[in-house]
Scaffold this motif. Sequence first.
Motif, PDB file in Angstrom:
ATOM      1  N   VAL A 286       5.940 -10.913  -2.370  1.00  0.00           N
ATOM      2  CA  VAL A 286       5.342  -9.591  -2.569  1.00  0.00           C
ATOM      3  C   VAL A 286       4.994  -8.949  -1.234  1.00  0.00           C
ATOM      4  CG1 VAL A 286       3.308  -8.391  -3.486  1.00  0.00           C
ATOM      5  CG2 VAL A 286       4.482 -10.107  -4.893  1.00  0.00           C
ATOM      6  N   MET A 287       4.495  -9.750  -0.305  1.00  0.00           N
ATOM      7  CA  MET A 287       4.159  -9.225   1.021  1.00  0.00           C
ATOM      8  C   MET A 287       5.401  -8.692   1.725  1.00  0.00           C
ATOM      9  SD  MET A 287       2.236 -11.194   4.166  1.00  0.00           S
ATOM     10  CE  MET A 287       1.974 -10.391   5.752  1.00  0.00           C
ATOM     11  N   LEU A 288       6.509  -9.450   1.664  1.00  0.00           N
ATOM     12  CA  LEU A 288       7.751  -8.992   2.286  1.00  0.00           C
ATOM     13  C   LEU A 288       8.241  -7.696   1.650  1.00  0.00           C
ATOM     14  CD1 LEU A 288       9.999 -12.159   2.808  1.00  0.00           C
ATOM     15  CD2 LEU A 288       8.756 -10.851   4.529  1.00  0.00           C
ATOM     16  N   LEU A 289       8.237  -7.654   0.314  1.00  0.00           N
ATOM     17  CA  LEU A 289       8.742  -6.480  -0.398  1.00  0.00           C
ATOM     18  C   LEU A 289       7.874  -5.259  -0.119  1.00  0.00           C
ATOM     19  CD1 LEU A 289      10.746  -5.274  -2.412  1.00  0.00           C
ATOM     20  CD2 LEU A 289       9.246  -6.052  -4.263  1.00  0.00           C
ATOM     21  N   SER A 290       6.543  -5.432  -0.174  1.00  0.00           N
ATOM     22  CA  SER A 290       5.649  -4.287   0.045  1.00  0.00           C
ATOM     23  C   SER A 290       5.704  -3.823   1.497  1.00  0.00           C
ATOM     24  CB  SER A 290       4.220  -4.651  -0.357  1.00  0.00           C
ATOM     25  OG  SER A 290       3.746  -5.775   0.357  1.00  0.00           O
ATOM     26  N   LEU A 291       5.920  -4.747   2.447  1.00  0.00           N
ATOM     27  CA  LEU A 291       6.065  -4.336   3.842  1.00  0.00           C
ATOM     28  C   LEU A 291       7.305  -3.462   4.008  1.00  0.00           C
ATOM     29  CD1 LEU A 291       5.346  -4.385   6.830  1.00  0.00           C
ATOM     30  CD2 LEU A 291       6.492  -6.615   7.017  1.00  0.00           C
ATOM     31  N   ALA A 292       8.402  -3.870   3.390  1.00  0.00           N
ATOM     32  CA  ALA A 292       9.618  -3.052   3.468  1.00  0.00           C
ATOM     33  C   ALA A 292       9.383  -1.670   2.870  1.00  0.00           C
ATOM     34  CB  ALA A 292      10.765  -3.766   2.745  1.00  0.00           C
ATOM     35  N   MET A 293       8.667  -1.605   1.743  1.00  0.00           N
ATOM     36  CA  MET A 293       8.381  -0.320   1.095  1.00  0.00           C
ATOM     37  C   MET A 293       7.481   0.553   1.975  1.00  0.00           C
ATOM     38  SD  MET A 293       7.794  -1.741  -2.797  1.00  0.00           S
ATOM     39  CE  MET A 293       7.303  -0.140  -3.440  1.00  0.00           C
ATOM     40  N   LEU A 294       6.490  -0.062   2.622  1.00  0.00           N
ATOM     41  CA  LEU A 294       5.597   0.700   3.497  1.00  0.00           C
ATOM     42  C   LEU A 294       6.353   1.279   4.694  1.00  0.00           C
ATOM     43  CD1 LEU A 294       2.459  -1.624   3.477  1.00  0.00           C
ATOM     44  CD2 LEU A 294       2.532   0.742   2.651  1.00  0.00           C
ATOM     45  N   ILE A 295       7.263   0.482   5.260  1.00  0.00           N
ATOM     46  CA  ILE A 295       8.038   0.972   6.410  1.00  0.00           C
ATOM     47  C   ILE A 295       8.902   2.168   6.000  1.00  0.00           C
ATOM     48  CG2 ILE A 295       9.896   0.377   8.019  1.00  0.00           C
ATOM     49  CD1 ILE A 295       8.754  -2.494   8.038  1.00  0.00           C
ATOM     50  N   VAL A 296       9.532   2.081   4.834  1.00  0.00           N
ATOM     51  CA  VAL A 296      10.341   3.200   4.336  1.00  0.00           C
ATOM     52  C   VAL A 296       9.452   4.415   4.060  1.00  0.00           C
ATOM     53  CG1 VAL A 296      11.780   3.981   2.423  1.00  0.00           C
ATOM     54  CG2 VAL A 296      12.132   1.701   3.394  1.00  0.00           C
ATOM     55  N   PHE A 297       8.272   4.179   3.504  1.00  0.00           N
ATOM     56  CA  PHE A 297       7.340   5.263   3.165  1.00  0.00           C
ATOM     57  C   PHE A 297       6.833   5.965   4.426  1.00  0.00           C
ATOM     58  CE2 PHE A 297       2.935   6.672   2.192  1.00  0.00           C
ATOM     59  CZ  PHE A 297       3.217   7.586   1.186  1.00  0.00           C
ATOM     60  N   ASN A 298       6.464   5.186   5.438  1.00  0.00           N
ATOM     61  CA  ASN A 298       5.889   5.759   6.664  1.00  0.00           C
ATOM     62  C   ASN A 298       6.944   6.298   7.623  1.00  0.00           C
ATOM     63  OD1 ASN A 298       3.129   5.189   6.044  1.00  0.00           O
ATOM     64  ND2 ASN A 298       3.446   3.063   6.642  1.00  0.00           N
ATOM     65  N   ARG A 299       8.108   5.637   7.655  1.00  0.00           N
ATOM     66  CA  ARG A 299       9.190   6.009   8.557  1.00  0.00           C
ATOM     67  C   ARG A 299       8.717   6.070  10.015  1.00  0.00           C
ATOM     68  NH1 ARG A 299      11.571  11.265   5.675  1.00  0.00           N
ATOM     69  NH2 ARG A 299       9.341  11.584   5.394  1.00  0.00           N
ATOM     70  N   ARG A 300       7.880   5.100  10.351  1.00  0.00           N
ATOM     71  CA  ARG A 300       7.386   5.025  11.733  1.00  0.00           C
ATOM     72  C   ARG A 300       7.035   3.569  12.035  1.00  0.00           C
ATOM     73  NH1 ARG A 300       5.285   8.443  15.561  1.00  0.00           N
ATOM     74  NH2 ARG A 300       3.804   7.505  17.034  1.00  0.00           N
ATOM     75  N   THR A 342      -2.348   4.824   4.227  1.00  0.00           N
ATOM     76  CA  THR A 342      -3.589   5.053   3.479  1.00  0.00           C
ATOM     77  C   THR A 342      -3.993   6.519   3.386  1.00  0.00           C
ATOM     78  OG1 THR A 342      -4.392   2.830   3.963  1.00  0.00           O
ATOM     79  CG2 THR A 342      -6.037   4.470   3.343  1.00  0.00           C
ATOM     80  N   PRO A 343      -4.009   7.302   4.488  1.00  0.00           N
ATOM     81  CA  PRO A 343      -4.419   8.713   4.357  1.00  0.00           C
ATOM     82  C   PRO A 343      -3.530   9.498   3.395  1.00  0.00           C
ATOM     83  CG  PRO A 343      -4.405   8.048   6.661  1.00  0.00           C
ATOM     84  CD  PRO A 343      -3.748   6.945   5.890  1.00  0.00           C
ATOM     85  N   ARG A 344      -2.246   9.266   3.431  1.00  0.00           N
ATOM     86  CA  ARG A 344      -1.339   9.986   2.531  1.00  0.00           C
ATOM     87  C   ARG A 344      -1.574   9.566   1.091  1.00  0.00           C
ATOM     88  NH1 ARG A 344       4.507   9.114   5.027  1.00  0.00           N
ATOM     89  NH2 ARG A 344       5.078  10.409   3.234  1.00  0.00           N
ATOM     90  N   LEU A 345      -1.823   8.287   0.887  1.00  0.00           N
ATOM     91  CA  LEU A 345      -2.097   7.817  -0.471  1.00  0.00           C
ATOM     92  C   LEU A 345      -3.418   8.380  -0.994  1.00  0.00           C
ATOM     93  CD1 LEU A 345      -1.007   4.068  -0.113  1.00  0.00           C
ATOM     94  CD2 LEU A 345       0.205   5.883  -1.336  1.00  0.00           C
ATOM     95  N   ARG A 346      -4.437   8.450  -0.130  1.00  0.00           N
ATOM     96  CA  ARG A 346      -5.710   9.029  -0.546  1.00  0.00           C
ATOM     97  C   ARG A 346      -5.563  10.502  -0.893  1.00  0.00           C
ATOM     98  NH1 ARG A 346      -9.757   6.440   4.028  1.00  0.00           N
ATOM     99  NH2 ARG A 346     -10.083   4.415   2.997  1.00  0.00           N
ATOM    100  N   ALA A 347      -4.811  11.235  -0.085  1.00  0.00           N
ATOM    101  CA  ALA A 347      -4.598  12.659  -0.352  1.00  0.00           C
ATOM    102  C   ALA A 347      -3.897  12.855  -1.691  1.00  0.00           C
ATOM    103  CB  ALA A 347      -3.785  13.284   0.777  1.00  0.00           C
ATOM    104  N   ALA A 348      -2.922  11.989  -1.957  1.00  0.00           N
ATOM    105  CA  ALA A 348      -2.214  12.094  -3.233  1.00  0.00           C
ATOM    106  C   ALA A 348      -3.157  11.808  -4.401  1.00  0.00           C
ATOM    107  CB  ALA A 348      -1.041  11.120  -3.249  1.00  0.00           C
ATOM    108  N   LEU A 349      -4.038  10.833  -4.242  1.00  0.00           N
ATOM    109  CA  LEU A 349      -4.990  10.512  -5.312  1.00  0.00           C
ATOM    110  C   LEU A 349      -5.973  11.663  -5.538  1.00  0.00           C
ATOM    111  CD1 LEU A 349      -5.776   6.759  -4.570  1.00  0.00           C
ATOM    112  CD2 LEU A 349      -4.546   7.689  -6.537  1.00  0.00           C
TER     113      LEU A 349
END
Length: 553
Positions: A286-300, A342-349
């Motif tokens: 799960v850590m590997l998968l979520s890290l890959a998703m975060l990198i794609v989400f942040n693109r940085r 986190t800031p983008r996720l908070r704004a979306a919430l």
Amino acid sequence: MMGSVAAEGVHEQRSGFRARLDSMTAPSGLFIAAVLVIMALPVTRSIQDPDFWWHLRAGQLIIQHGGLLGNDPFTYTVANHHWTMHEWLNEVFFAVEYAIGGLGLIVLILSAVTWLGLLAVMQKARLRHPGRGVLGLGMLIAVVAGFPIWGPRVQMITFAFSALTLFLVERHLVKGGKAMWLLVPLFVLWSNLHGEFVIGLGFMAVILIAELIGERLHMPDPALRSRLLPVLYVLLACTAVSMINLNGPGILFYAAGTQASSAQQSLIEEWFSPSFHDWEVLVYGVMLLSLAMLIVFNRRIRARDVALVLVTTTLSLQSARHIELIVAAATPVYIDQLALATPRLRAALRRLRRAPAAARTRTRVQPPLLFRLTACTLLLAGLGGVYVAWLVPKMQLQPYSLTYAQEFPVCAAQWLSEAPQPLKIFNQYGEGGYLAYALSSHGDKVFIFGDAALMGDQMLLTYARVETVTAGWDAVIRNAGTDIVLYDNNTPLADVMEHAAGWTKVYQDGLSVAFVPTDKLASLHLPPVPDWAPGSVCARQAKATPNPGVQNQ
């Protein structure tokens, strides 16, 4: 005037101290303090590594002989092989610690070393100033992801030193300074403790190469070019001092032998790829998968972070024992990516909830400092009590306890120690270390034990033929000069030997069963099967399996 300046200085000190207290006793500070204690729980375990026992015995022999052992004293099969004792200093530490405080002291020290490694991981993550909530959450995920590999074993020294290496290099790249040169004496120690010190050298090389490539690709947040050259100097110095080792320069190439050994990679369980059918490995996945998703989400992501994640992910997918490396190298990257998201996720919430502005901007009233200090003390005292209650039973276990008797041939070794002459024992791979620890002083020798590089690929493949009961297994055992076969119950070899001609069962308990060639039975003068005292460790262990059909002469 002078009095006014002094008063201002005292006021500033008091203000700074009060600010630190406020920070430490705030909910986020309490959360981090709780995380630091909670991290110690999963890494504190009883000794489960089957190789620990021969490491302990090797350390005792090094002290007795006053130097390294050129050949192994444990086997009757490869005793002429040169033994590169790449963990000699750690083995000596084991022997000294055991003499002072038994297994409990070893458990305590290795658990502390692992925790300090996690602290180094946290300090590296803090260099990027994530929020405390993100920092604590990321560390909790990482410590659970590493669950399959935690425990008192020498690999935890490599984990801790790898984490410290990455922290000091990153600190230099971010802040500069000379603290990174502490790695030079560290590598003198590390190269004598464990052959995997080359991982630390590899990490520094990967960071340098990644930064040079990342600069050409215009990746974000590159390190200053002026700070890369000192990393190269430190890398060269650490490589040079690593050869200050009783094994000489050859120690640099030792670790590569394991990676190049197809027999070790395919036959030894700890070198297998992680199985995601095992619940202990799921959080790592799960850590590997979520890290890959975060990198794609942040693109940085920084170039050195990409390189460290790719290298350690490849190693950890190749072998479960390398999960420790991805915890050391990728956890700060995970926390950084989580902080970016986190800031983008908070704004979306907020947009989803559409909370009124007044609700979002209301002032929080902070409880009084005395109340917060009391709450902090009670929380840490409670968590500390839980940890002590968790730690003490692990430290109290003795080599002849029921816990170990259910995992290792403790009772069978006690029986064999009563034999009038040394024996050559064909054994299970994972149990050779315990038998070496328990019986080498009696003169007994084993077929195989856990130093796979010393055994050599040919010996591993030969052993595998017997373990899988391939045609010719009987000849392999007999041609080696074996006196007795000691193996686990309900294994293919034990089941076949139960009905094989020319073999006689002479012993059985709740874990192990023993057979001898029928034509050797009379000459071995084996001791009778023990009548264990009621309530003893071996009597309780033997309840799982009686001793049907056992013969003695």
